[in-house]
Write a protein that holds these residues in place. Structure first.
Motif, short mmCIF file in Angstrom:
data_model
loop_
_atom_site.label_atom_id
_atom_site.label_comp_id
_atom_site.label_asym_id
_atom_site.label_seq_id
_atom_site.Cartn_x
_atom_site.Cartn_y
_atom_site.Cartn_z
N MET A 28 0.87 -1.03 0.09
CA MET A 28 -0.07 0.18 0.09
C MET A 28 0.93 1.10 -0.05
O MET A 28 0.60 2.16 -0.87
N THR A 29 1.81 1.23 0.84
CA THR A 29 2.74 2.28 0.93
C THR A 29 3.58 2.57 -0.66
O THR A 29 3.79 3.68 -1.01
N GLU A 30 3.85 1.44 -0.78
CA GLU A 30 4.74 1.58 -2.08
C GLU A 30 3.91 1.94 -3.50
O GLU A 30 4.35 2.80 -4.12
N ALA A 31 2.65 1.56 -3.41
CA ALA A 31 1.67 2.01 -4.48
C ALA A 31 1.55 3.45 -4.57
O ALA A 31 1.50 4.29 -5.57
N SER A 32 1.35 4.09 -3.28
CA SER A 32 0.99 5.51 -2.90
C SER A 32 2.27 6.17 -3.42
O SER A 32 2.01 7.30 -3.95
N LEU A 33 3.36 5.79 -2.93
CA LEU A 33 4.63 6.52 -3.36
C LEU A 33 4.87 6.37 -4.71
O LEU A 33 5.41 7.53 -5.61
N ALA A 34 4.60 5.22 -5.40
CA ALA A 34 4.72 5.14 -6.83
C ALA A 34 3.84 6.03 -7.71
O ALA A 34 3.94 6.50 -8.72
N LEU A 35 2.61 6.35 -7.10
CA LEU A 35 1.62 7.41 -7.81
C LEU A 35 2.22 8.54 -7.67
O LEU A 35 1.42 9.56 -8.03
N GLY A 36 3.12 9.03 -6.80
CA GLY A 36 3.64 10.30 -6.88
C GLY A 36 3.58 11.14 -5.59
O GLY A 36 3.79 12.12 -5.45
N ALA A 37 2.78 10.35 -4.65
CA ALA A 37 2.39 10.79 -3.21
C ALA A 37 3.65 11.12 -2.60
O ALA A 37 4.65 10.43 -2.55
N SER A 38 3.94 12.03 -1.68
CA SER A 38 5.12 12.27 -0.79
C SER A 38 4.71 11.43 0.43
O SER A 38 3.97 10.67 0.57
N ARG A 39 6.33 11.33 0.95
CA ARG A 39 6.09 10.53 2.00
C ARG A 39 5.10 10.96 3.24
O ARG A 39 4.39 9.93 3.84
N TRP A 40 4.94 12.02 3.53
CA TRP A 40 3.94 12.59 4.50
C TRP A 40 2.69 12.30 4.12
O TRP A 40 1.65 11.79 4.83
N GLU A 41 2.11 12.51 2.68
CA GLU A 41 1.08 12.28 2.33
C GLU A 41 0.54 10.97 2.26
O GLU A 41 -0.37 10.39 2.73
N THR A 42 1.57 9.80 2.17
CA THR A 42 1.24 8.56 2.17
C THR A 42 1.03 8.28 3.57
O THR A 42 0.07 7.49 4.04
N ALA A 43 1.88 8.76 4.63
CA ALA A 43 1.49 8.35 6.07
C ALA A 43 0.28 8.82 6.48
O ALA A 43 -0.60 8.09 7.06
N LEU A 44 0.00 10.19 5.89
CA LEU A 44 -1.54 10.73 6.58
C LEU A 44 -2.78 10.12 5.98
O LEU A 44 -3.57 9.68 6.63
N PHE A 45 -2.52 9.96 4.57
CA PHE A 45 -3.49 9.74 3.84
C PHE A 45 -3.83 8.21 3.53
O PHE A 45 -4.94 7.73 2.87
N VAL A 46 -2.74 7.17 3.51
CA VAL A 46 -2.78 6.06 3.43
C VAL A 46 -2.63 5.12 4.52
O VAL A 46 -3.54 4.08 4.92
N VAL A 47 -1.47 5.16 5.10
CA VAL A 47 -1.09 4.49 6.19
C VAL A 47 -2.12 4.52 7.36
O VAL A 47 -2.60 3.68 8.02
N LEU A 48 -2.28 5.67 7.68
CA LEU A 48 -3.10 6.13 8.96
C LEU A 48 -4.49 5.73 8.76
O LEU A 48 -5.12 4.94 9.66
N PRO A 49 -5.10 5.68 7.77
CA PRO A 49 -6.61 5.48 7.48
C PRO A 49 -6.57 3.89 7.62
O PRO A 49 -7.44 3.33 7.97
N ALA A 50 -5.53 3.20 6.92
CA ALA A 50 -5.58 1.63 6.81
C ALA A 50 -5.43 1.11 8.20
O ALA A 50 -5.97 0.04 8.32
N ALA A 51 -4.86 1.82 9.18
CA ALA A 51 -4.72 1.27 10.38
C ALA A 51 -5.73 1.80 11.40
O ALA A 51 -5.40 1.51 12.72
N THR A 52 -6.86 2.27 10.85
CA THR A 52 -7.75 2.66 11.89
C THR A 52 -8.22 1.94 12.91
O THR A 52 -8.46 2.20 13.95
N PRO A 53 -8.67 0.77 12.54
CA PRO A 53 -9.28 -0.40 13.35
C PRO A 53 -8.48 -0.38 14.58
O PRO A 53 -8.61 -0.58 15.69
#
Lengths: 299, 353
Positions: B233-258
């Motif tokens: 998931m992280t790699e996909a986000s980075l590959a799509l051009g998102a920066s590291r902080w965007e990946t952390a805030l909008f991909v990793v954090l929501p994925a870990a919500t439960p």
């Protein structure tokens, strides 16, 4: 409108700040307690009893009581926890209903507030068990149906049981499957395999569990508030039916119920420092042991 | 047949009278297994016993059997709250024979005044007190714990990541009575000077101190949840051009919500049941106010402060056990919810990928 770059910097900075708060809190707590307590700690303070209505003197009875408490607690809790862990990992598989129920019980036990253990100690050990013992053997005279060091230790043993079980199980898992199978293939029975292969292989894990349990037990005050801890005792506990003084409880009463809180502030800091030093020494040895264990597993 | 010989030399078997008797061995094996099983049942049995005994001592308040309450007051019983001067006054009442009817609905009352001529056992102020301290603690510890976990899992350099874990373990290893002492002696004065509180010990001081105890739980569970987010998931986000902080805030954090939700729930449970910190730092006056700078008395602190002074078996004793039963049920429920979120939701979510 902030540029994306700056927003990113700010966000990363904010998360780093949150992490820093955690670190700063630890430094602040430890710093103030070491600063306030270190000058008060002398051999006299560690080896003498409180005097002058607990406004002077040392804390030896509290140190002694804490040690007795955790020793009795470990003698009961560590074997029970170890055997439960052995049962869960060696005699049952993941799907076993019984193992699931026991696991659920252990998890629940770990989540119950400490004060409820204190209530249980009072209701079960003191009132029920102690009450029955007194009626049977002491014709109703108060002997066991009062707070004492045995009941307090047993209450703590129950509280720390999950700690032991979890770390022993973790250690047992590090013993390679092949070793067990080799032992069984050579004709050893299941118990012989556990005794000669699994237990020696997980010894450091059992030790870690015991140390963590002792550290936890030494720091908990709520369960012993009304199961055995005493405000002040002129002599050390020598029997199971004696009450005892304890470091954490001593900190609590000195800060909230002392006759002269201002005058005893040095004693309060120093007692807290001794308690902290005790739990940290235990925790660090557990961490070191566990690190060694993990290294071995990785190798 | 060289094999067995070699083995026999390596592991010489002691000569025993029953060595040949396989039956004996089997019996011993069976007995050992049963004994181990028996010990393993202990934790199960004690869970049931805790449930039974805490409720058993509380139960009579529902059956009206607890009448004719003999109240013994020792004046010194309530010294924790003295600093605030707001504790319901209860000095100088000695051995009062009190015929007083109690019905379980009284527990929903708004006054907690167990030691007086006309004792009142309303749990509402205590419940609100517990909630107030717990919410303050969570509002502080929640963001700190979660974002600190995000920092170590997504941004931190190696040394910071490896240094953070033992420091949080140290924080988790500080006994609650030590945090209580710190709050009482240092934090209370500091916060009073900073905010000009009227009372030195109050809900906010208790909440801040409690946050210190809750941060390790929230941090550790959140970290586990964040680390469990699949790398793809992280790699996909980075590959799509998102920066590291965007990946952390909008991909990793929501994925870990439960998992993060479970962390907050567990933190809530810990704060709600914790006794020593609130007993030492909140002032212990059973008031109903909205202000965070007023003293509060929590459910757990009430048990801790009053149980040592009650007469075994009287109504006050039983009400305290009832509070204990409440705490038991609440922590039990919260753990079950947290478990559900970690086990089911998290797994299901990642299985879909």
């Amino acid at each position: 409108m902030l540029s994306k770059r700056i927003k990113g910097r700010l966000f990363v900075g904010f998360t780093a700040f949150c992490a820093f708060i955690g670190v700063a809190a630890v430094a602040w707590i430890l710093g103030t307690i070491i600063w306030g307590g270190a000058s008060h700690i002398t051999w006299q303070f560690l080896s003498a009893a409180p005097t002058e209505g607990m406004t002077e003197g040392g804390i030896f009875p509290a140190i002694f009581g804490t040690f007795m408490l955790v020793i009795i607690m470990s003698i009961v809790g560590v074997p029970v926890g170890t055997i439960t862990a052995i049962y869960l990992s060696e005699y049952t598989n993941r799907q076993s209903k019984l193992a699931q129920v026991i696991r659920f019980a252990v998890n629940t036990l770990a989540g119950i507030p400490a004060i409820v253990f204190g209530l249980f100690g009072l209701g079960f050990f003191i009132q029920f068990t102690g009450g029955h013992l007194d009626r049977l053997f002491y014709s109703g005279e108060l002997h066991w149906s009062q707070p004492n060091i045995l009941w307090a230790s047993l209450t703590l043993a129950l509280l720390t049981l999950p700690v032991v079980i979890v770390s022993v199980e973790e250690a047992i898992k590090t013993v390679p499957r092949e070793l067990r199978e080799a032992s069984l293939a050579l004709g050893a029975t299941r118990w012989e395999t556990i005794w000669n292969v699994v237990l020696p292989g997980s010894f450091s894990g059992i030790l870690t569990g015991a140390i963590l349990a002792v550290s936890r037990g030494a720091g908990e005050v709520a369960p012993i508030l009304f199961t055995g801890a005493a405000y002040f005792l002129p002599h050390l506990p020598t029997q199971f039916s004696d009450q005892f003084m304890e470091l954490g409880y001593h900190v609590f009463i000195m800060t909230t119920q002392s006759t002269d809180v201002e005058k005893t502030i040095g004693i309060q800091y120093a007692t807290t420092l001794v308690l902290l030093a005790l739990t940290f020494t235990l925790n660090f040895s557990a961490i070191a042991l566990r690190a060694r264990l993990r290294k071995r597993t990785a190798a | 047949m060289r094999g067995p010989d070699v083995l026999a030399k390596a592991h010489p078997v002691k000569e025993r009278p029953f060595q040949n008797s396989k039956t004996r061995k089997r019996i011993v094996e069976f007995l050992i297994e049963k004994a181990i099983q028996g010990v393993a049942y202990i934790s199960l049995i004690f869970i049931c016993l805790i449930f039974v005994f805490v409720f058993r001592e509380a139960y009579p308040i529902f059956t009206q059997k607890a009448q004719a309450v003999q109240t013994e007051v020792t004046g010194a019983a309530e010294s924790y709250g003295d600093e605030t001067g707001l504790t319901p006054s209860n000095d100088a009442v000695e051995l009062v024979q009190n015929e007083h009817d109690f019905s379980p609905t009284d527990l929903a009352g708004k006054t907690w005044q167990p030691v007086s001529l006309d004792p009142k056992y309303g749990l509402i102020p205590l419940l609100l007190g517990s909630l107030k301290v717990t919410l303050i603690a969570l509002l502080l510890a929640g963001p700190i714990g979660i974002f600190a976990a995000l920092y170590t899992s997504s941004f931190a350099p190696r040394w910071a990541r490896e240094g953070m874990k033992p420091i949080i373990e140290i924080l988790a290893g500080i006994p609650s009575v030590v945090i209580g002492f710190f709050a009482l002696v240092i934090l209370a004065t500091g916060l009073q000077n900073l905010f000009g509180f009227e009372f030195r010990l109050n809900a906010f001081v208790g909440g801040v101190a409690m946050a210190l105890a809750v941060i390790p739980i929230i941090y550790t569970v959140s970290e586990d949840a964040l680390a469990a987010v699949p790398k793809v998931m992280t790699e996909a986000s980075l590959a799509l051009g998102a920066s590291r902080w965007e990946t952390a805030l909008f991909v990793v954090l929501p994925a870990a919500t439960p998992g993060i939700f479970a962390a907050v729930i567990l933190g809530f449970g810990r704060a709600f049941g914790e006794t020593m910190i609130v007993l030492m730092a909140t002032g212990n006056a059973a008031l109903i106010t909205a202000s965070i700078s007023d003293p509060v008395r929590t459910l757990s602190a009430t048990i801790g402060a009053e149980m040592a002074e009650v007469v075994f078996g009287d109504l006050h004793y039983r009400v305290l056990f009832f509070i204990g039963a409440l705490l038991f049920l609440i922590s039990f429920g919260l753990n079950a919810i947290a478990e559900f979120f970690v086990r089911n939701r998290l797994m299901k979510k990642f299985k879909g990928i």
